[in-house]
Design a protein around this motif. Structure first.
Motif, PDB file in Angstrom:
ATOM      1  N   VAL A  62       0.814  -1.207   0.000  1.00  0.00           N
ATOM      2  CA  VAL A  62       0.000   0.000   0.000  1.00  0.00           C
ATOM      3  C   VAL A  62       0.850   1.260   0.000  1.00  0.00           C
ATOM      4  CG1 VAL A  62      -2.000  -1.063   1.082  1.00  0.00           C
ATOM      5  CG2 VAL A  62      -0.244  -0.034   2.500  1.00  0.00           C
ATOM      6  N   ASP A  63       2.149   1.114   0.168  1.00  0.00           N
ATOM      7  CA  ASP A  63       3.021   2.284   0.122  1.00  0.00           C
ATOM      8  C   ASP A  63       3.082   2.894  -1.273  1.00  0.00           C
ATOM      9  OD1 ASP A  63       3.625   1.978   2.806  1.00  0.00           O
ATOM     10  OD2 ASP A  63       5.374   0.719   2.398  1.00  0.00           O
ATOM     11  N   ASP A  64       2.653   2.142  -2.280  1.00  0.00           N
ATOM     12  CA  ASP A  64       2.656   2.656  -3.649  1.00  0.00           C
ATOM     13  C   ASP A  64       1.466   3.573  -3.930  1.00  0.00           C
ATOM     14  OD1 ASP A  64       4.897   1.152  -4.064  1.00  0.00           O
ATOM     15  OD2 ASP A  64       3.840  -0.504  -5.033  1.00  0.00           O
ATOM     16  N   TYR A  65       0.522   3.667  -2.996  1.00  0.00           N
ATOM     17  CA  TYR A  65      -0.701   4.436  -3.204  1.00  0.00           C
ATOM     18  C   TYR A  65      -0.794   5.565  -2.175  1.00  0.00           C
ATOM     19  CZ  TYR A  65      -1.912   0.124  -5.631  1.00  0.00           C
ATOM     20  OH  TYR A  65      -1.895  -0.965  -6.448  1.00  0.00           O
ATOM     21  N   ILE A  66      -1.444   6.626  -2.568  1.00  0.00           N
ATOM     22  CA  ILE A  66      -1.801   7.695  -1.634  1.00  0.00           C
ATOM     23  C   ILE A  66      -3.317   7.751  -1.635  1.00  0.00           C
ATOM     24  CG2 ILE A  66      -1.718  10.156  -1.148  1.00  0.00           C
ATOM     25  CD1 ILE A  66       1.001  10.229  -2.514  1.00  0.00           C
ATOM     26  N   PHE A  67      -3.903   7.588  -0.449  1.00  0.00           N
ATOM     27  CA  PHE A  67      -5.352   7.532  -0.334  1.00  0.00           C
ATOM     28  C   PHE A  67      -5.912   8.858   0.154  1.00  0.00           C
ATOM     29  CE2 PHE A  67      -3.733   3.242   0.343  1.00  0.00           C
ATOM     30  CZ  PHE A  67      -4.467   2.540  -0.588  1.00  0.00           C
ATOM     31  N   MET A  68      -7.110   9.149  -0.290  1.00  0.00           N
ATOM     32  CA  MET A  68      -7.830  10.313   0.213  1.00  0.00           C
ATOM     33  C   MET A  68      -8.354   9.943   1.591  1.00  0.00           C
ATOM     34  SD  MET A  68      -8.906  13.371  -0.213  1.00  0.00           S
ATOM     35  CE  MET A  68      -9.087  13.848  -1.895  1.00  0.00           C
ATOM     36  N   PRO A  69      -7.974  10.669   2.632  1.00  0.00           N
ATOM     37  CA  PRO A  69      -8.457  10.325   3.976  1.00  0.00           C
ATOM     38  C   PRO A  69      -9.982  10.362   4.048  1.00  0.00           C
ATOM     39  CG  PRO A  69      -6.673  11.911   4.104  1.00  0.00           C
ATOM     40  CD  PRO A  69      -7.048  11.794   2.654  1.00  0.00           C
ATOM     41  N   GLU A  70     -10.531   9.351   4.694  1.00  0.00           N
ATOM     42  CA  GLU A  70     -11.977   9.247   4.849  1.00  0.00           C
ATOM     43  C   GLU A  70     -12.292   8.855   6.283  1.00  0.00           C
ATOM     44  OE1 GLU A  70     -14.235   7.051   1.868  1.00  0.00           O
ATOM     45  OE2 GLU A  70     -12.403   6.933   0.679  1.00  0.00           O
ATOM     46  N   ARG A  71     -13.493   9.198   6.724  1.00  0.00           N
ATOM     47  CA  ARG A  71     -13.944   8.847   8.071  1.00  0.00           C
ATOM     48  C   ARG A  71     -15.396   8.408   7.996  1.00  0.00           C
ATOM     49  NH1 ARG A  71     -12.199  11.867  12.826  1.00  0.00           N
ATOM     50  NH2 ARG A  71     -13.129  10.798  14.581  1.00  0.00           N
ATOM     51  N   VAL A  72     -15.685   7.271   8.624  1.00  0.00           N
ATOM     52  CA  VAL A  72     -17.049   6.754   8.686  1.00  0.00           C
ATOM     53  C   VAL A  72     -17.387   6.544  10.153  1.00  0.00           C
ATOM     54  CG1 VAL A  72     -18.567   4.845   8.057  1.00  0.00           C
ATOM     55  CG2 VAL A  72     -16.824   5.616   6.444  1.00  0.00           C
ATOM     56  N   GLU A  73     -18.495   7.147  10.595  1.00  0.00           N
ATOM     57  CA  GLU A  73     -18.941   7.016  11.983  1.00  0.00           C
ATOM     58  C   GLU A  73     -20.307   6.348  12.002  1.00  0.00           C
ATOM     59  OE1 GLU A  73     -19.047  10.763  13.945  1.00  0.00           O
ATOM     60  OE2 GLU A  73     -16.943  11.191  13.596  1.00  0.00           O
ATOM     61  N   MET A  74     -20.504   5.510  13.026  1.00  0.00           N
ATOM     62  CA  MET A  74     -21.822   4.891  13.196  1.00  0.00           C
ATOM     63  C   MET A  74     -21.975   4.404  14.624  1.00  0.00           C
ATOM     64  SD  MET A  74     -21.093   1.240  11.235  1.00  0.00           S
ATOM     65  CE  MET A  74     -22.679   1.248  10.575  1.00  0.00           C
ATOM     66  N   GLU A  75     -23.229   4.295  15.067  1.00  0.00           N
ATOM     67  CA  GLU A  75     -23.500   3.720  16.376  1.00  0.00           C
ATOM     68  C   GLU A  75     -23.711   2.234  16.197  1.00  0.00           C
ATOM     69  OE1 GLU A  75     -26.170   5.422  19.163  1.00  0.00           O
ATOM     70  OE2 GLU A  75     -25.796   7.445  18.410  1.00  0.00           O
ATOM     71  N   ILE A  76     -23.059   1.461  17.058  1.00  0.00           N
ATOM     72  CA  ILE A  76     -23.144   0.013  16.961  1.00  0.00           C
ATOM     73  C   ILE A  76     -23.053  -0.587  18.364  1.00  0.00           C
ATOM     74  CG2 ILE A  76     -20.679  -0.200  16.518  1.00  0.00           C
ATOM     75  CD1 ILE A  76     -21.291  -2.566  14.725  1.00  0.00           C
ATOM     76  N   GLU A  77     -23.942  -1.461  18.695  1.00  0.00           N
ATOM     77  CA  GLU A  77     -23.985  -2.176  19.970  1.00  0.00           C
ATOM     78  C   GLU A  77     -23.842  -1.250  21.166  1.00  0.00           C
ATOM     79  OE1 GLU A  77     -21.945  -5.883  20.266  1.00  0.00           O
ATOM     80  OE2 GLU A  77     -22.152  -6.281  18.137  1.00  0.00           O
ATOM     81  N   GLY A  78     -24.544  -0.121  21.123  1.00  0.00           N
ATOM     82  CA  GLY A  78     -24.545   0.810  22.244  1.00  0.00           C
ATOM     83  C   GLY A  78     -23.335   1.706  22.330  1.00  0.00           C
ATOM     84  N   GLY A  79     -22.464   1.683  21.352  1.00  0.00           N
ATOM     85  CA  GLY A  79     -21.261   2.514  21.363  1.00  0.00           C
ATOM     86  C   GLY A  79     -21.075   3.239  20.043  1.00  0.00           C
ATOM     87  N   LEU A  80     -20.045   4.020  19.961  1.00  0.00           N
ATOM     88  CA  LEU A  80     -19.744   4.792  18.758  1.00  0.00           C
ATOM     89  C   LEU A  80     -18.516   4.203  18.075  1.00  0.00           C
ATOM     90  CD1 LEU A  80     -20.428   7.302  17.050  1.00  0.00           C
ATOM     91  CD2 LEU A  80     -18.826   8.564  18.466  1.00  0.00           C
ATOM     92  N   LEU A  81     -18.658   3.866  16.796  1.00  0.00           N
ATOM     93  CA  LEU A  81     -17.581   3.292  15.997  1.00  0.00           C
ATOM     94  C   LEU A  81     -17.107   4.330  14.996  1.00  0.00           C
ATOM     95  CD1 LEU A  81     -16.007   0.641  15.246  1.00  0.00           C
ATOM     96  CD2 LEU A  81     -17.753   0.312  13.506  1.00  0.00           C
ATOM     97  N   ASN A  82     -15.798   4.597  14.981  1.00  0.00           N
ATOM     98  CA  ASN A  82     -15.182   5.502  14.009  1.00  0.00           C
ATOM     99  C   ASN A  82     -14.158   4.723  13.210  1.00  0.00           C
ATOM    100  OD1 ASN A  82     -16.343   8.077  14.569  1.00  0.00           O
ATOM    101  ND2 ASN A  82     -15.181   8.108  16.471  1.00  0.00           N
TER     102      ASN A  82
END
Length: 125
Positions: free
Chosen positions: A19-39
């Protein structure tokens, strides 16, 4: 805290897909799951950081990007990182369900002395 398991796992995954050959656009996905917050955070270097918080307890895991030409959200929907997420949820639930033999909720912790904002005269030269 340094997680040796994820470090070795990340190094093995880097050998499988460079994966060092690629530059990715930073992304963030948030959701509530099983009573907690997943990022889920995709970093520009291809590392995926996953944070799970519940009742004031946070656990962090990391993985390498699996499929560089697939959308990050699609990877999440297909369960590519479910093993890391399951481990985080188990760890947080284990911490929440545990109790200390030294500290009790019925006990109040003593207050510590406040730190003054003004320096003392003893530090002058």
């Amino acid at each position: 805290m340094f997680d040796i398991k994820s470090f070795f796992k990340r190094e093995v995954e880097k050998k499988l897909i460079n994966v060092d050959d690629y530059i990715f656009m930073p992304e963030r996905v948030e959701m509530e799951i099983e009573g907690g917050l997943l990022n889920c955070v995709l970093n520009s270097d291809g590392r995926v950081d996953i944070f799970y918080s519940k009742d004031g307890v946070t656990e962090v895991g990391s993985a390498s990007r699996k499929h560089p030409f697939t959308a990050f959200e699609k990877e999440l929907y297909h369960g590519i990182y479910d093993d890391v997420i399951n481990d985080l949820i188990k760890e947080v639930d284990k911490i929440i369900d545990s109790t200390s033999k030294y500290f009790r909720r019925s006990q109040s912790l003593p207050f510590t002395a406040s730190i003054t904002s003004q320096p003392s005269d003893t530090n002058k030269f």
